[in-house]
Design an enzyme around this catalytic site. Structure first.
Site, PDB file in Angstrom:
ATOM      1  N   SER A 199      50.683  26.659  30.580  1.00  0.00           N
ATOM      2  CA  SER A 199      51.601  25.533  30.816  1.00  0.00           C
ATOM      3  C   SER A 199      51.115  24.447  29.874  1.00  0.00           C
ATOM      4  CB  SER A 199      51.077  24.980  32.339  1.00  0.00           C
ATOM      5  OG  SER A 199      51.413  23.542  32.387  1.00  0.00           O
ATOM      6  N   LYS A 225      44.543  27.270  34.324  1.00  0.00           N
ATOM      7  CA  LYS A 225      45.498  27.629  33.151  1.00  0.00           C
ATOM      8  C   LYS A 225      44.417  27.780  31.933  1.00  0.00           C
ATOM      9  CE  LYS A 225      49.153  28.158  35.505  1.00  0.00           C
ATOM     10  NZ  LYS A 225      49.821  29.417  35.795  1.00  0.00           N
ATOM     11  N   TYR A 280      44.367  22.639  38.835  1.00  0.00           N
ATOM     12  CA  TYR A 280      45.495  23.482  38.443  1.00  0.00           C
ATOM     13  C   TYR A 280      45.393  23.793  36.634  1.00  0.00           C
ATOM     14  CZ  TYR A 280      50.062  24.838  37.083  1.00  0.00           C
ATOM     15  OH  TYR A 280      51.119  25.534  36.437  1.00  0.00           O
TER      16      TYR A 280
HETATM   17  P1  NAD Z   1      56.531  29.736  42.272  1.00  0.00           P
HETATM   18  O1  NAD Z   1      55.577  29.442  43.284  1.00  0.00           O
HETATM   19  O2  NAD Z   1      57.984  29.719  42.731  1.00  0.00           O
HETATM   20  O3  NAD Z   1      56.119  31.323  42.001  1.00  0.00           O
HETATM   21  C1  NAD Z   1      54.725  31.901  41.908  1.00  0.00           C
HETATM   22  C2  NAD Z   1      54.838  33.200  43.129  1.00  0.00           C
HETATM   23  O4  NAD Z   1      53.648  33.586  43.120  1.00  0.00           O
HETATM   24  C3  NAD Z   1      55.360  32.793  44.404  1.00  0.00           C
HETATM   25  O5  NAD Z   1      56.408  33.687  44.564  1.00  0.00           O
HETATM   26  C4  NAD Z   1      54.184  33.099  45.509  1.00  0.00           C
HETATM   27  O6  NAD Z   1      54.450  33.470  46.542  1.00  0.00           O
HETATM   28  C5  NAD Z   1      53.449  33.942  44.344  1.00  0.00           C
HETATM   29  N1  NAD Z   1      51.852  34.038  44.594  1.00  0.00           N
HETATM   30  C6  NAD Z   1      51.028  32.639  44.604  1.00  0.00           C
HETATM   31  N2  NAD Z   1      49.659  33.318  44.911  1.00  0.00           N
HETATM   32  C7  NAD Z   1      49.597  34.926  44.997  1.00  0.00           C
HETATM   33  C8  NAD Z   1      49.009  35.777  45.145  1.00  0.00           C
HETATM   34  N3  NAD Z   1      47.630  35.479  45.347  1.00  0.00           N
HETATM   35  N4  NAD Z   1      49.379  36.970  45.279  1.00  0.00           N
HETATM   36  C9  NAD Z   1      50.522  37.276  44.970  1.00  0.00           C
HETATM   37  N5  NAD Z   1      51.544  36.552  44.936  1.00  0.00           N
HETATM   38  C10 NAD Z   1      51.011  35.171  44.614  1.00  0.00           C
HETATM   39  O7  NAD Z   1      56.293  29.038  40.903  1.00  0.00           O
HETATM   40  P2  NAD Z   1      56.912  29.197  39.374  1.00  0.00           P
HETATM   41  O8  NAD Z   1      57.492  27.679  39.232  1.00  0.00           O
HETATM   42  O9  NAD Z   1      57.964  30.281  39.490  1.00  0.00           O
HETATM   43  O10 NAD Z   1      55.703  29.250  38.486  1.00  0.00           O
HETATM   44  C11 NAD Z   1      55.459  30.616  37.860  1.00  0.00           C
HETATM   45  C12 NAD Z   1      54.336  30.343  37.186  1.00  0.00           C
HETATM   46  O11 NAD Z   1      54.456  29.605  36.166  1.00  0.00           O
HETATM   47  C13 NAD Z   1      52.964  29.972  37.763  1.00  0.00           C
HETATM   48  O12 NAD Z   1      52.080  30.562  37.057  1.00  0.00           O
HETATM   49  C14 NAD Z   1      53.061  28.467  37.307  1.00  0.00           C
HETATM   50  O13 NAD Z   1      51.623  27.962  37.402  1.00  0.00           O
HETATM   51  C15 NAD Z   1      53.525  28.658  35.935  1.00  0.00           C
HETATM   52  N6  NAD Z   1      54.171  27.404  35.513  1.00  0.00           N
HETATM   53  C16 NAD Z   1      55.333  26.534  36.069  1.00  0.00           C
HETATM   54  C17 NAD Z   1      55.618  25.600  35.800  1.00  0.00           C
HETATM   55  C18 NAD Z   1      56.800  24.958  36.649  1.00  0.00           C
HETATM   56  O14 NAD Z   1      57.038  23.728  36.634  1.00  0.00           O
HETATM   57  N7  NAD Z   1      57.500  25.560  37.628  1.00  0.00           N
HETATM   58  C19 NAD Z   1      55.352  24.948  34.555  1.00  0.00           C
HETATM   59  C20 NAD Z   1      54.399  25.655  33.854  1.00  0.00           C
HETATM   60  C21 NAD Z   1      53.726  26.750  34.344  1.00  0.00           C
HETATM   61  N1  UFG Z   2      58.700  11.924  38.350  1.00  0.00           N
HETATM   62  C1  UFG Z   2      58.960  10.539  39.166  1.00  0.00           C
HETATM   63  N2  UFG Z   2      59.402  11.005  40.345  1.00  0.00           N
HETATM   64  C2  UFG Z   2      59.192  12.214  41.112  1.00  0.00           C
HETATM   65  C3  UFG Z   2      58.748  13.216  40.213  1.00  0.00           C
HETATM   66  C4  UFG Z   2      58.443  13.150  38.876  1.00  0.00           C
HETATM   67  O1  UFG Z   2      59.375   9.663  38.537  1.00  0.00           O
HETATM   68  O2  UFG Z   2      59.525  12.251  42.238  1.00  0.00           O
HETATM   69  C5  UFG Z   2      58.467  11.799  36.919  1.00  0.00           C
HETATM   70  C6  UFG Z   2      56.995  11.861  36.507  1.00  0.00           C
HETATM   71  O3  UFG Z   2      56.133  10.732  36.593  1.00  0.00           O
HETATM   72  C7  UFG Z   2      57.023  12.361  34.965  1.00  0.00           C
HETATM   73  C8  UFG Z   2      58.442  13.069  34.998  1.00  0.00           C
HETATM   74  O4  UFG Z   2      59.186  12.750  36.279  1.00  0.00           O
HETATM   75  O5  UFG Z   2      57.187  11.252  34.173  1.00  0.00           O
HETATM   76  C9  UFG Z   2      58.310  14.896  35.348  1.00  0.00           C
HETATM   77  O6  UFG Z   2      57.455  15.004  36.660  1.00  0.00           O
HETATM   78  P1  UFG Z   2      57.223  16.365  36.948  1.00  0.00           P
HETATM   79  O7  UFG Z   2      56.324  16.505  38.181  1.00  0.00           O
HETATM   80  O8  UFG Z   2      58.626  17.108  37.213  1.00  0.00           O
HETATM   81  O9  UFG Z   2      56.631  17.373  35.845  1.00  0.00           O
HETATM   82  P2  UFG Z   2      55.319  17.137  35.215  1.00  0.00           P
HETATM   83  O10 UFG Z   2      55.397  16.797  33.553  1.00  0.00           O
HETATM   84  O11 UFG Z   2      54.480  15.955  35.823  1.00  0.00           O
HETATM   85  O12 UFG Z   2      54.507  18.474  35.278  1.00  0.00           O
HETATM   86  C10 UFG Z   2      55.236  19.789  35.101  1.00  0.00           C
HETATM   87  C11 UFG Z   2      54.753  20.521  36.168  1.00  0.00           C
HETATM   88  C12 UFG Z   2      53.231  20.942  35.679  1.00  0.00           C
HETATM   89  C13 UFG Z   2      53.244  21.361  34.366  1.00  0.00           C
HETATM   90  C14 UFG Z   2      53.781  20.622  33.353  1.00  0.00           C
HETATM   91  C15 UFG Z   2      53.884  20.934  32.064  1.00  0.00           C
HETATM   92  O13 UFG Z   2      54.585  20.273  37.692  1.00  0.00           O
HETATM   93  O14 UFG Z   2      52.520  22.168  36.500  1.00  0.00           O
HETATM   94  O15 UFG Z   2      55.080  20.109  33.810  1.00  0.00           O
HETATM   95  O16 UFG Z   2      54.288  22.092  31.950  1.00  0.00           O
HETATM   96  F1  UFG Z   2      51.884  21.572  34.046  1.00  0.00           F
END
Ligand code: NAD
Ligand code: UFG
Length: 339
Positions: free
Chosen positions: A126, A154, A150
């Protein structure tokens, strides 16, 4: 015979989209997921869209013997590892769960892969690993840091994977640092289905537009950005998924450990996202400005030229398509998969 890929967390948001693209690219896919934050319906819909089947195992990655059973039953040419917990705020409340589900699970997975002689893994990292970056755009060689458990999981996992690669040069590892994934598949059949109140901006905006929530709280309008609200690099989940297919295709040739940013290189403010969503959905999005959210940074966007050079990957969807695709999913499935 086609190559078989294990997708951990494949029932989740990014995992289900990547499973779909892998199937379309001709791979066989096996998913393991404990369904703690997802529904099997996502994979049923992937099967519906592609006309192909996905082998699914309800396995918690912390259970090494169950994981080994999956590796006994299938020979994998690579693993894409999405499974884990991802809510930044929650991670400070229950840090041990984050270390357990993210780090312990990954160690189990790597051990099992080693045992079964499968040494290719693509990991979901991330942009959070850049902490509060000194400047933008961010390149992969920027210093890393973490401000919450979190983010620390990572960072630790990246380090663990680098150590593993040093210990045995048979490993091929790709660390993908995602910026802000949004959007949904064009079919409107799969998308992001957050449980409870969404933490992230895009699902919150779309729930306001669909009438599930009254208004968006915008966390601060006094940042050093053009309109004072936070700026992020939003990337379409299908572009992101496509990068995983390309990562699997290039992993052997790259060798060792490679790290790539996945973003578009464009930053949009919260207010710009609200406006774009109103335009795409033709629905009003009510909002109020509230105080800053602790831990948030002013701006963050990627230099993704390394992924272009080494993986031949580039984001192709623009902002308007990202919001329209989000809206198609949200308006067709106001209750997500639970309908
Ligand atoms: P998500 O929660 O939709 O998908 C994660 C999946 O992992 C879920 O289906 C959950 O049931 C499963 N899971 C959790 N713990 C588990 C375990 N112990 N064993 C087996 N399955 C398990 O999330 P996502 O948005 O699809 O994210 C996928 C990956 O990308 C995550 O590692 C997340 O940290 C990373 N990531 C997401 C974002 C974002 O904004 N969505 C940004 C950066 C990184
Ligand atoms: N924001 C609001 N109101 C809300 C939610 C978010 O104003 O209800 C704003 C935040 O302050 C930020 C922007 O919208 O300025 C984006 O916020 P998000 O929560 O959507 O995303 P972040 O950039 O904070 O974090 C996301 C994921 C993290 C990841 C990161 C970088 O949640 O897990 O992107 O990949 F690490």
């Amino acid at each position: 015979m086609s190559e078989k890929i294990l997708v951990t967390g494949g029932a989740g948001y990014i995992g289900s989209h990547t499973t779909l693209l892998l199937l379309e690219a001709g791979y066989e896919v096996v998913v393991v997921d404990n369904l703690s934050n997802s529904s099997l319906e996502s994979l049923r819909r992937v099967e519906q869209i592609t006309g192909q089947s996905v082998a699914f195992y309800k396995v918690d990655l912390r259970d090494q013997s169950q994981l080994a059973n999956v590796f006994e039953a299938h020979e994998f040419s690579g693993v894409i590892h999405f499974a884990g917990l991802k809510a930044v705020g929650e991670s400070s409340e229950i840090p041990l769960d984050y270390y357990d589900h993210n780090i312990y699970s990954t160690i189990n997975l790597l051990k099992t892969m080693q045992q079964f002689n499968c040494q290719r893994i693509v990991f979901s990292s991330s942009a959070t690993v850049y902490g509060d970056p000194a400047s933008v755009p961010i390149t992969e060689d920027f210093p890393t840091s973490a401000t919450n458990p979190y983010g620390r999981t990572k960072l630790f996992i990246e380090e663990i994977m680098r150590d593993v690669a040093v210990s045995d040069e048979g490993w091929n590892i790709i660390l993908l640092r995602y910026f802000n994934p949004i959007g949904a598949h064009k079919s409107g059949l799969i998308g992001e289905d957050p449980q409870g109140i969404p933490n992230n901006l895009m699902p919150f905006i779309s729930q306001v537009a669909v009438g599930k929530r009254n208004k968006l709280s915008i966390f601060g309008d006094d940042y050093a950005t053009p309109d004072g609200t936070g700026v992020r690099d939003y990337i379409h989940v299908v572009d992101l998924s496509d990068a995983h297919v390309k990562a699997i295709q290039h992993i052997e040739q790259l060798g060792g450990v490679s790290t790539f940013n996945l973003g578009t290189g464009n930053g949009y403010s919260v207010l710009e996202m609200v406006k774009a969503f109103e335009k795409g959905s033709e629905k009003p999005v009510a909002y109020e400005i509230v105080g800053r959210r602790p831990g948030d940074i002013a701006e963050c966007w990627a230099d993704a030229s390394l992924a272009r050079e080494k993986l031949g990957w580039k984001a192709s969807f623009g902002l308007q398509e990202m919001v329209e695709d989000t809206w198609r999913w949200q308006s067709n499935n106001p209750e997500g998969y639970s309908e």
